[in-house]
Design a protein around this motif. Structure first.
Motif, PDB file in Angstrom:
ATOM      1  N   GLU A  72       0.845  -1.191   0.000  1.00  0.00           N
ATOM      2  CA  GLU A  72       0.000   0.000   0.000  1.00  0.00           C
ATOM      3  C   GLU A  72       0.881   1.243   0.000  1.00  0.00           C
ATOM      4  OE1 GLU A  72      -3.733  -1.235   2.806  1.00  0.00           O
ATOM      5  OE2 GLU A  72      -1.761  -1.117   3.768  1.00  0.00           O
ATOM      6  N   TRP A  73       0.290   2.376  -0.406  1.00  0.00           N
ATOM      7  CA  TRP A  73       0.935   3.665  -0.174  1.00  0.00           C
ATOM      8  C   TRP A  73       0.573   4.089   1.245  1.00  0.00           C
ATOM      9  CZ3 TRP A  73       4.388   4.939  -3.710  1.00  0.00           C
ATOM     10  CH2 TRP A  73       4.232   4.449  -5.011  1.00  0.00           C
ATOM     11  N   ASP A  74       1.595   4.251   2.101  1.00  0.00           N
ATOM     12  CA  ASP A  74       1.348   4.437   3.525  1.00  0.00           C
ATOM     13  C   ASP A  74       2.383   5.409   4.083  1.00  0.00           C
ATOM     14  OD1 ASP A  74       0.904   4.267   6.237  1.00  0.00           O
ATOM     15  OD2 ASP A  74       1.141   2.092   6.374  1.00  0.00           O
ATOM     16  N   LEU A  75       1.921   6.568   4.549  1.00  0.00           N
ATOM     17  CA  LEU A  75       2.830   7.578   5.085  1.00  0.00           C
ATOM     18  C   LEU A  75       3.543   7.137   6.358  1.00  0.00           C
ATOM     19  CD1 LEU A  75       0.827  10.909   4.574  1.00  0.00           C
ATOM     20  CD2 LEU A  75       3.074  10.358   3.615  1.00  0.00           C
ATOM     21  N   ASP A  76       3.015   6.117   7.009  1.00  0.00           N
ATOM     22  CA  ASP A  76       3.619   5.673   8.269  1.00  0.00           C
ATOM     23  C   ASP A  76       4.756   4.668   8.062  1.00  0.00           C
ATOM     24  OD1 ASP A  76       1.900   7.231   9.809  1.00  0.00           O
ATOM     25  OD2 ASP A  76       0.362   5.668   9.873  1.00  0.00           O
ATOM     26  N   LEU A  77       5.012   4.256   6.840  1.00  0.00           N
ATOM     27  CA  LEU A  77       6.095   3.313   6.595  1.00  0.00           C
ATOM     28  C   LEU A  77       7.456   3.955   6.855  1.00  0.00           C
ATOM     29  CD1 LEU A  77       4.947   1.600   3.261  1.00  0.00           C
ATOM     30  CD2 LEU A  77       5.098   0.524   5.517  1.00  0.00           C
ATOM     31  N   GLU A  78       8.348   3.182   7.453  1.00  0.00           N
ATOM     32  CA  GLU A  78       9.725   3.629   7.619  1.00  0.00           C
ATOM     33  C   GLU A  78      10.481   3.381   6.315  1.00  0.00           C
ATOM     34  OE1 GLU A  78      11.258   5.129  10.170  1.00  0.00           O
ATOM     35  OE2 GLU A  78       9.304   5.246  11.184  1.00  0.00           O
ATOM     36  N   PRO A  79      11.353   4.310   5.902  1.00  0.00           N
ATOM     37  CA  PRO A  79      12.110   4.078   4.674  1.00  0.00           C
ATOM     38  C   PRO A  79      13.065   2.897   4.820  1.00  0.00           C
ATOM     39  CG  PRO A  79      12.912   6.037   5.814  1.00  0.00           C
ATOM     40  CD  PRO A  79      11.656   5.618   6.513  1.00  0.00           C
ATOM     41  N   VAL A  80      13.205   2.138   3.749  1.00  0.00           N
ATOM     42  CA  VAL A  80      14.161   1.024   3.765  1.00  0.00           C
ATOM     43  C   VAL A  80      15.567   1.527   3.469  1.00  0.00           C
ATOM     44  CG1 VAL A  80      12.399  -0.635   3.094  1.00  0.00           C
ATOM     45  CG2 VAL A  80      13.783   0.441   1.322  1.00  0.00           C
ATOM     46  N   LEU A  81      15.653   2.687   2.813  1.00  0.00           N
ATOM     47  CA  LEU A  81      16.937   3.321   2.519  1.00  0.00           C
ATOM     48  C   LEU A  81      16.753   4.830   2.556  1.00  0.00           C
ATOM     49  CD1 LEU A  81      18.249   1.386  -0.638  1.00  0.00           C
ATOM     50  CD2 LEU A  81      19.345   1.392   1.614  1.00  0.00           C
ATOM     51  N   THR A  82      17.785   5.539   2.992  1.00  0.00           N
ATOM     52  CA  THR A  82      17.866   6.984   2.782  1.00  0.00           C
ATOM     53  C   THR A  82      19.133   7.233   1.988  1.00  0.00           C
ATOM     54  OG1 THR A  82      16.644   7.547   4.789  1.00  0.00           O
ATOM     55  CG2 THR A  82      18.062   9.245   3.856  1.00  0.00           C
ATOM     56  N   ILE A  83      18.982   7.880   0.836  1.00  0.00           N
ATOM     57  CA  ILE A  83      20.095   8.061  -0.085  1.00  0.00           C
ATOM     58  C   ILE A  83      20.298   9.542  -0.362  1.00  0.00           C
ATOM     59  CG2 ILE A  83      19.623   5.824  -1.155  1.00  0.00           C
ATOM     60  CD1 ILE A  83      18.439   7.374  -3.560  1.00  0.00           C
ATOM     61  N   ASP A  84      21.414   9.870  -1.005  1.00  0.00           N
ATOM     62  CA  ASP A  84      21.690  11.229  -1.422  1.00  0.00           C
ATOM     63  C   ASP A  84      21.382  11.379  -2.901  1.00  0.00           C
ATOM     64  OD1 ASP A  84      22.669  12.134   1.079  1.00  0.00           O
ATOM     65  OD2 ASP A  84      24.611  11.187   0.676  1.00  0.00           O
ATOM     66  N   SER A  85      21.162  12.610  -3.321  1.00  0.00           N
ATOM     67  CA  SER A  85      20.974  12.891  -4.740  1.00  0.00           C
ATOM     68  C   SER A  85      22.192  12.399  -5.518  1.00  0.00           C
ATOM     69  CB  SER A  85      20.793  14.393  -4.956  1.00  0.00           C
ATOM     70  OG  SER A  85      20.665  14.701  -6.324  1.00  0.00           O
ATOM     71  N   GLY A  86      21.934  11.696  -6.618  1.00  0.00           N
ATOM     72  CA  GLY A  86      23.004  11.136  -7.435  1.00  0.00           C
ATOM     73  C   GLY A  86      23.313   9.688  -7.152  1.00  0.00           C
ATOM     74  N   ASP A  87      22.692   9.116  -6.128  1.00  0.00           N
ATOM     75  CA  ASP A  87      22.955   7.722  -5.770  1.00  0.00           C
ATOM     76  C   ASP A  87      22.167   6.752  -6.651  1.00  0.00           C
ATOM     77  OD1 ASP A  87      24.591   8.668  -3.807  1.00  0.00           O
ATOM     78  OD2 ASP A  87      23.392   7.946  -2.111  1.00  0.00           O
ATOM     79  N   ILE A  88      22.658   5.529  -6.693  1.00  0.00           N
ATOM     80  CA  ILE A  88      22.053   4.438  -7.457  1.00  0.00           C
ATOM     81  C   ILE A  88      21.526   3.395  -6.480  1.00  0.00           C
ATOM     82  CG2 ILE A  88      22.547   2.502  -9.023  1.00  0.00           C
ATOM     83  CD1 ILE A  88      24.736   4.396 -10.266  1.00  0.00           C
ATOM     84  N   VAL A  89      20.340   2.872  -6.779  1.00  0.00           N
ATOM     85  CA  VAL A  89      19.763   1.807  -5.955  1.00  0.00           C
ATOM     86  C   VAL A  89      19.470   0.604  -6.846  1.00  0.00           C
ATOM     87  CG1 VAL A  89      17.910   1.134  -4.390  1.00  0.00           C
ATOM     88  CG2 VAL A  89      18.729   3.504  -4.393  1.00  0.00           C
ATOM     89  N   HIS A  90      19.886  -0.570  -6.358  1.00  0.00           N
ATOM     90  CA  HIS A  90      19.612  -1.830  -7.041  1.00  0.00           C
ATOM     91  C   HIS A  90      18.456  -2.533  -6.314  1.00  0.00           C
ATOM     92  CE1 HIS A  90      23.360  -1.248  -9.229  1.00  0.00           C
ATOM     93  NE2 HIS A  90      23.983  -1.084  -8.067  1.00  0.00           N
TER      94      HIS A  90
END
Length: 318
Positions: free
Chosen positions: A22-40
C-alpha cells in the motif's frame, strides 16, 4: 536496448524482503540516499505465491490486498514538497518466468470474457517470449509502478496511478529512459514494483506479462517543481517492435471507452481468423503487445481509437 554507463555515485542494494502492498505515510524508509545515488532492486513478480509456472486459473489465488509487491520506500535526503525527483532507468532484467491473466469483471472487455484465464511463459530463451506457435513477443522490461508518495493521509491501494506516478503501467519507461516525478512529502518516499516483461499501450486484459525483475535506478533531486509525472525516451530506448509495420483496427464512437472496445474486439477477431489463436490468447496478446492509440479527437466529439498489432511478432511473416 542500450544500457547507460554508471557515473560515479554511491550504490545501494534495497533489501528484497522489505516489501509493502500500500501507499502508507507511516512506513519507515528502507533506505535513505543522497541525490546522485544508485539503488539496485530485486523485485518479486506481482502475485508471488498466488500464480506460478504452469498454473491454471482454477488453481491460482488472486488476493488483491497483497498482489503487488512494492520495494521501498526510498527517501532522498533533502527532498521536500515542491521538489522534483529525476529517476534514470539504468538497467532492467526480467526474471526466468512470467504470467498473464484476465479476471472476471475486470479489463476492457469483461462482458466478452466472463470466465478467468491464466497463461504462463518461460522467459529463459530470450530475447523473445514464445507466446504461441508462430508468435514471438519481444522481451521489453519495465516497471509498471514507480512513484513518490502522493501525500494523501492514510493507506491507499497501489492502483490506480496517482499524482506521484505510481501504477502508471507505462511501457515506454524501459532501460535508458528517464522519469521525473513531483515530490509531495519529505524524502519523496519512492517505491517501485509490478515488473513487466512486455506490455502494449492500454494493457487491455488487465495484466501485462508479469515477471520478477532486477532493476537499477539512479536518483537525482532537483529543487524545482514538475507539476505532472513526465518522461524522456531517447532513440536507443525506443521500442523496435514496430519496425516491420503493424496492422490496425479502428473504433469510431462518441464514447472513448466504446471506441476502444470496438477496436479491440475487431483485433481479437482478426487474430483468431488470420492467425488461428483462441479468443482467450488473442485477448492476452492484445494486452501484451497491442497498442491502443487515440487517432483523432477533435472532430465534433467523435473519437477514433486504433488497436495496432506489430507484424514483427508473427514469425511466419519475417
Amino acid at each position: 536496448m542500450a544500457t547507460r554507463e554508471y557515473t560515479a555515485a554511491r550504490e545501494h542494494t534495497a533489501d528484497p524482503t522489505k516489501i509493502h502492498h500500500e501507499w502508507d505515510l507511516d512506513l519507515e524508509p528502507v533506505l535513505t540516499i543522497d541525490s546522485g545515488d544508485i539503488v539496485h532492486f530485486d523485485i518479486q513478480v506481482a502475485g508471488e505465491g498466488q500464480v506460478w509456472p504452469g498454473a491454471r486459473f482454477e488453481e491460482a489465488k488472486f488476493e488483491f490486498d497483497s498482489i503487488y509487491n512494492l520495494c521501498g520506500p526510498v527517501n532522498v535526503a533533502g527532498a521536500t514538497a515542491g521538489d522534483m525527483l529525476e529517476i534514470e532507468i539504468l538497467d532492467l532484467r526480467a526474471g526466468d518466468w512470467g504470467w498473464s491473466a484476465f479476471l472476471p469483471g475486470m479489463g476492457l472487455l469483461p462482458e466478452d470474457f466472463p470466465e478467468g484465464y491464466v497463461k504462463t511463459f518461460d522467459l529463459t530463451g530470450g530475447p523473445n517470449i514464445n507466446f504461441a506457435p508462430g508468435i514471438e513477443v519481444p522481451i521489453t522490461p519495465f516497471l509498471g509502478t514507480m512513484g513518490t508518495h502522493p501525500g494523501t493521509p492514510g493507506r491507499q491501494v497501489p492502483f490506480p496511478p496517482h499524482r506521484g506516478g505510481g501504477n502508471m503501467d507505462n511501457r515506454h519507461l524501459t532501460t535508458g529512459a528517464t522519469l521525473w516525478l513531483p515530490v509531495w512529502v519529505d524524502g519523496g518516499m519512492f517505491s517501485c514494483g509490478d515488473p513487466h516483461a512486455a506490455q502494449g499501450d492500454g494493457e487491455v486484459c488487465v495484466t501485462a506479462i508479469e515477471c520478477p525483475m532486477k532493476a537499477s535506478l539512479k536518483f537525482t533531486l532537483h529543487k524545482g517543481k514538475v507539476t505532472v509525472p513526465s518522461f524522456h525516451v531517447p532513440p536507443a530506448a525506443v521500442s523496435k517492435k514496430d519496425e516491420m509495420g503493424y496492422y490496425a483496427t479502428m473504433g469510431i464512437d462518441s464514447d472513448l471507452m466504446n471506441a476502444a472496445m470496438t477496436a479491440t474486439r475487431a483485433m481479437i477477431d482478426w487474430l483468431v481468423d488470420t492467425h488461428g489463436l483462441t479468443r482467450e490468447d488473442a485477448y492476452v496478446l492484445c494486452s501484451a503487445t497491442g497498442d491502443l492509440r487515440i487517432i483523432e479527437i477533435v472532430d465534433a466529439g467523435v473519437w477514433n481509437v486504433a488497436m495496432t498489432m506489430p507484424l514483427g511478432v508473427f514469425t511466419d511473416t519475417k
